[in-house]
Every structure is written in C-alpha cells, then in structure tokens.
Design an enzyme around this catalytic site. Structure first.
Site, mmCIF file in Angstrom:
data_model
loop_
_atom_site.group_PDB
_atom_site.id
_atom_site.type_symbol
_atom_site.label_atom_id
_atom_site.label_comp_id
_atom_site.label_asym_id
_atom_site.label_seq_id
_atom_site.Cartn_x
_atom_site.Cartn_y
_atom_site.Cartn_z
ATOM 1 N N PRO A 89 0.373 -1.197 0.006
ATOM 2 C CA PRO A 89 -0.156 -0.226 -0.322
ATOM 3 C C PRO A 89 1.026 1.570 0.251
ATOM 4 C CG PRO A 89 -0.157 -1.238 1.957
ATOM 5 C CD PRO A 89 0.121 -2.308 1.320
ATOM 6 N N GLU A 90 0.264 2.077 -0.971
ATOM 7 C CA GLU A 90 1.441 3.890 -0.497
ATOM 8 C C GLU A 90 0.421 4.660 -0.290
ATOM 9 O OE1 GLU A 90 3.171 4.111 -4.480
ATOM 10 O OE2 GLU A 90 3.419 2.474 -4.796
#
Ligand SMILES: [Zn+2]
Length: 287
Positions: free
Chosen positions: A2-3
């Site tokens: 996840p960014e």
C-alpha cells in the site's frame, strides 16, 4: 504494497465506520508483527472512543478520547476489514481477495455487531500507541518529508531541496525523507505523466519540469484516491467487487504495450533501478 492513496482510502473508510465509537475490547491473536504489540495498547485504548482518523504518509493515526493515538502501518500486506452484522466490509478496493482467518492478528470490538479486523499475511505491518502530543516526534514520523498532498510540498520546496541531491528522479520520489508516501507504482506513473526519464538526475530538472512534476505528483495521487474512493461510495461487501484499479495505470506493469499519451506511439519498457521495476516510454521519456 500500500502506498499513500491506498492508505488514504482505508482512512476514509475507517472514518465512516469507527468515528465516535468506543473500543470495548481489543483481542490480540498474534503479537509478533514487525514490532511486538505492546501490552500497553490494550490497557490504554480499551474503553476509549475514536475521536479522529488521520494519515501521515503511509501511517494511519487513530486518535482516542484519552489523548492517546494509535499508530498503524500496513506494511506490505496489511489489510483492515470491518465485520458489521456478520457481513464483511473491505476498507479498500485495493484488497482483491477475501482474507484467511489465520492471518488475522488483532481485533477491535466496538460492540457485539461491529468489529475491526487487522489481517496481514507477511506481518510487516505494526500497531503502536502514543500520547497524541508525542506522535509527531516519534521515530516513525519525525524524519518524514512533507506529505505530497500538503501545501508544504511545492515547487519552492523542490528548488530548495534538490540541488544537493545526486539521486535520479525515481529514487528521489521514493525516498521518504524528501517526500513521504510515494512508492514504486506511483513514482513510475508520476514520472511518465511528467515525460521525464526515470534515470534523470533530480538536480538537472528545469524549473518548468519541477513545477510540472509537483503538479503531477498531486494529480496522480488524487486520481488514485478518487478511484479507490469511488468504490467506497457504494461500499459493498465481499463479492460486490467492481472495476479494476490497475486499469488506470499508464505505465506500471505495461511492458511492451503502447504509450497512452496521444501521438506518442512509443512502447513501454521495463528496466530495474535500484532493484525496483521501472516502467517508462521509450519515446516520450527519452530525455
Ligand atoms: Zn510515450
């Protein structure tokens, strides 16, 4: 992994589900995440209400009514699910699959019918609790560069920062101490939209390119949040999936495909920069 956009989408989902609710009980099923879950978490957070949810870079901050804040990082595979009236809700469209219970590590019980589940296959995520006033200076947060969606991240900041930096543009965007929250996927997308070679040294960027880059950092991240967010709007349970996040990618994972820029016609190539897959157009990003 996840960014920033994925974490922001999770935050917005949590905002809908847990604000104002009391954490009645925390069950720790496996304390061995990236950092061992401190016993303090249960003691301090139980019987407190959730006051706000915030995000700093890729960290989720859940502020409680007793002036403490839970810091949560999703690591590589951390996911949050909400179980409401026996129905499972994903907090992000980013999650493609249903979860396996053996990877559930802790559970927040709000009441009998509402439960938050933290699931993490690779266990690189973690949860800690701090006094709210100390969160900003904790070791995870204090050295982070500006959030790319904040006003502090602007052309002036870039012009001040980049002259001494010998990194290429891709590694610069992914270095959390200069700008925080961008990972490999969005770095590729941002650089392509800005028609810059991923190998270009960041100190060599013209003033014009700098302002274009800053604009595109915000544009790409907002676009990704909006896309994730659009699936939250009619927040469906498992099995109600629709759309595909990856359809939005301009270069990421598109090796051998044609550049999406009008009148370019170049092919997307894949190279490795600092061991990370880098996708770029062989024609418009050849500078
Ligand atoms: Zn192109």
């Amino acid at each position: 992994m996840p960014e920033l956009p994925e974490v922001e989408v999770v935050r917005r989902s949590l905002q809908k589900f847990i604000i104002g609710k009391k954490i009645k009980k925390i069950e720790i099923l496996n304390k061995n995440l990236r950092y061992k879950i401190d016993k303090k978490l249960k003691k301090v957070a139980e019987n407190q209400k959730v006051v706000s949810t915030k995000r700093k870079s890729k960290y989720l901050l859940i502020e409680l009514s007793n002036k403490h804040t839970i810091l949560l990082h999703l690591g590589m595979t951390g996911k949050i699910f909400i179980l409401k009236n026996n129905k499972v809700f994903k907090t992000s469209f980013y999650y493609e699959k249903l979860f396996y219970e053996k990877h559930n590590h802790f559970i927040f019980n709000f009441n009998k019918s509402e439960i938050l589940i933290y699931n993490d296959v690779r266990k690189f995520g973690f949860i800690k609790i701090f006094k709210t006033k100390n969160v900003k200076t904790c070791s995870h947060i204090k050295n982070l560069g500006p959030d790319p969606l904040s006003e502090q991240f602007n052309s002036e900041y870039m012009k001040r920062t980049i002259p001494k930096i010998k990194k290429n543009i891709k590694n610069f965007l992914m270095d959390q101490k200069y700008v925080s929250g961008i990972g490999n996927i969005y770095a590729n997308e941002i650089i392509h939209l800005s028609t810059i070679s991923p190998r270009k040294k960041v100190y060599n960027l013209s003033a014009k390119k700098i302002s274009l880059l800053v604009k595109n950092v915000k544009k790409i991240l907002k676009e990704a949040i909006r896309f994730g967010g659009s699936s939250i709007k009619d927040f469906r349970g498992i099995g109600g999936d629709k759309g595909n996040f990856q359809q939005k990618f301009r270069v990421y994972n598109r090796e051998g495909c044609t550049c999406k820029k009008k009148a370019c016609g170049g092919l997307i190539k894949k190279i490795y920069i600092s061991n990370r897959s880098s996708f770029f157009c062989s024609i418009c990003q050849n500078n």
